[in-house]
Design a protein around this motif. Structure first.
Motif, PDB file in Angstrom:
ATOM      1  N   LEU A 117      -2.322  13.782  24.684  1.00 25.95           N
ATOM      2  CA  LEU A 117      -3.605  14.275  24.286  1.00 25.95           C
ATOM      3  C   LEU A 117      -4.685  14.569  25.778  1.00 25.95           C
ATOM      4  N   PRO A 118      -5.330  15.394  25.739  1.00 29.86           N
ATOM      5  CA  PRO A 118      -6.170  15.618  26.930  1.00 29.86           C
ATOM      6  C   PRO A 118      -7.029  14.548  27.004  1.00 29.86           C
ATOM      7  N   GLY A 119      -7.066  14.091  28.008  1.00 28.95           N
ATOM      8  CA  GLY A 119      -7.900  12.912  28.459  1.00 28.95           C
ATOM      9  C   GLY A 119      -7.275  11.289  28.360  1.00 28.95           C
ATOM     10  N   GLN A 120      -6.052  11.422  27.847  1.00 33.81           N
ATOM     11  CA  GLN A 120      -5.020  10.178  27.818  1.00 33.81           C
ATOM     12  C   GLN A 120      -3.723  10.394  28.524  1.00 33.81           C
ATOM     13  N   LEU A 121      -3.853  10.850  29.747  1.00 32.59           N
ATOM     14  CA  LEU A 121      -2.710  11.072  30.616  1.00 32.59           C
ATOM     15  C   LEU A 121      -2.165   9.657  30.976  1.00 32.59           C
ATOM     16  N   PHE A 122      -0.863   9.364  30.913  1.00 35.55           N
ATOM     17  CA  PHE A 122      -0.294   8.349  31.475  1.00 35.55           C
ATOM     18  C   PHE A 122       0.703   8.841  32.214  1.00 35.55           C
ATOM     19  N   ASP A 123       0.418   8.280  33.493  1.00 26.68           N
ATOM     20  CA  ASP A 123       1.101   9.098  34.811  1.00 26.68           C
ATOM     21  C   ASP A 123       2.416   8.921  34.880  1.00 26.68           C
ATOM     22  N   PRO A 124       2.982   7.721  34.649  1.00 24.03           N
ATOM     23  CA  PRO A 124       4.699   7.614  34.324  1.00 24.03           C
ATOM     24  C   PRO A 124       5.170   8.744  33.429  1.00 24.03           C
ATOM     25  N   ARG A 125       4.722   8.611  32.242  1.00 27.51           N
ATOM     26  CA  ARG A 125       5.212   9.592  31.149  1.00 27.51           C
ATOM     27  C   ARG A 125       5.132  10.986  31.850  1.00 27.51           C
ATOM     28  N   GLN A 126       4.050  11.446  32.402  1.00 25.94           N
ATOM     29  CA  GLN A 126       4.016  12.919  32.832  1.00 25.94           C
ATOM     30  C   GLN A 126       5.031  13.140  34.171  1.00 25.94           C
ATOM     31  N   ARG A 127       5.205  12.030  34.709  1.00 27.71           N
ATOM     32  CA  ARG A 127       6.298  12.322  35.821  1.00 27.71           C
ATOM     33  C   ARG A 127       7.541  12.548  35.172  1.00 27.71           C
ATOM     34  N   ILE A 128       7.815  11.642  34.192  1.00 24.83           N
ATOM     35  CA  ILE A 128       9.184  11.706  33.501  1.00 24.83           C
ATOM     36  C   ILE A 128       9.411  13.034  33.111  1.00 24.83           C
ATOM     37  N   TYR A 129       8.240  13.428  32.389  1.00 22.69           N
ATOM     38  CA  TYR A 129       8.165  14.872  31.606  1.00 22.69           C
ATOM     39  C   TYR A 129       8.652  15.991  32.877  1.00 22.69           C
ATOM     40  N   GLU A 130       8.000  15.967  33.788  1.00 21.17           N
ATOM     41  CA  GLU A 130       8.075  16.775  34.983  1.00 21.17           C
ATOM     42  C   GLU A 130       9.610  16.627  35.456  1.00 21.17           C
ATOM     43  N   ARG A 131      10.437  15.456  35.444  1.00 22.43           N
ATOM     44  CA  ARG A 131      11.679  15.615  35.632  1.00 22.43           C
ATOM     45  C   ARG A 131      12.562  16.168  34.620  1.00 22.43           C
ATOM     46  N   VAL A 132      12.091  15.935  33.431  1.00 18.62           N
ATOM     47  CA  VAL A 132      12.952  16.543  32.207  1.00 18.62           C
ATOM     48  C   VAL A 132      12.774  17.995  32.312  1.00 18.62           C
ATOM     49  N   ALA A 133      11.489  18.527  32.476  1.00 13.96           N
ATOM     50  CA  ALA A 133      11.244  20.081  32.468  1.00 13.96           C
ATOM     51  C   ALA A 133      12.201  20.558  33.842  1.00 13.96           C
TER      52      ALA A 133
END
Length: 256
Positions: A87-103
């Motif tokens: 959700l906006p404002g609840q960013l967990f950086d490792p999860r975001q980096r993992i999703y970028e790799r997935v994408a």
């Protein structure tokens, strides 16, 4: 009592210490993504990319079973307490980096599989963020649709009331079972929210985990099957429980 998780395919490493990222004792390392991703047997084969909190992590046995039976590629890195999409404002950086790799690795025909906690584990309600999360689900699914990727959302399993599964075994009775009608009434509140999301998108599909575990017509939901535990606690599958979803999940994929 089967183990909570199985060794990773290929490396044989422990899932709990390799594919769980919590930002403190379990960090995202340079090789985490590769160790937690099993490529499809066929070079151009389909991959299921699994994202979410511990209710994504508890699907590990299912994913390994799917890979063994069909050759599909599978990916899973659990982020405890962090549903995806975030959700906006609840960013967990490792999860975001993992999703970028997935994408970066997504191909047309792939599936993004989402699992999360829906039911309040200490009460009788739903998680407060669920409606807002469903809105984010629709938004990110639209992005994935443009890439030819489908999204499968795992519905909630039944929520049991015991504090220790050992106590259920000790009494050797149906003491830990929950009435199916009562349990489904709560689960159906989640279904309604998720089904509303599927109506807003052409690429979101809902897998009814509850019905796979507690088939219609049965009076109660049990954490055991044939005297073997399917759960490791009140709402997380163990390796056997996750594997037991394989047949129903394959039928679901073929039907959709």
């Amino acid at each position: 009592f089967p183990p909570p998780f199985l060794p990773l395919a290929g490396s044989g490493l422990a899932f709990e210490t390799t594919c769980v990222v919590d930002g403190s004792s379990h960090t995202l390392r340079e090789n985490t993504f590769d160790l937690c991703t099993v490529p499809p047997v066929r070079r151009e084969g389909q991959t299921i990319w699994t994202l979410g909190d511990s209710h994504a992590g508890h699907l590990q046995g299912l994913l390994l079973s799917l890979h063994q039976r069909t050759g599909v590629g599978v990916h899973l890195i659990e982020a405890p307490g962090v549903p995806f999409p975030m959700l906006p404002g609840q960013l967990f950086d490792p999860r975001q980096r993992i999703y970028e790799r997935v994408a970066a690795n997504l191909r047309p025909g792939d599936i993004v599989l989402l699992g999360r906690l829906y039911l309040d584990r200490d009460g009788d309600g739903l998680m407060d963020d669920l409606p807002q999360w469903a809105g984010e689900l629709v938004r990110i699914s639209a992005q994935l649709s443009a890439r030819g990727v489908n999204v499968v959302v795992m519905g909630p399993p039944p929520m049991f009331h015991f504090n220790s599964l050992l106590a259920c075994w000790a009494v050797e009775s149906t003491w830990c079972d929950v009435d199916r009608v009562t349990a489904e009434r709560r689960v159906d509140q989640v279904r309604q929210i998720l089904r509303a999301a599927t109506r807003q998108s052409t690429n979101i599909f809902l897998f009814d985990t509850f019905s796979a575990v507690c088939p219609p017509g049965t009076p109660a939901c049990s954490p055991f099957r044939n005297r073997r535990a399917l759960f490791r606690d009140k709402d997380h599958f163990n390796s056997l429980g996750a594997q037991a979803l394989t047949g129903a999940f394959l039928s679901f994929l073929k039907a959709n």
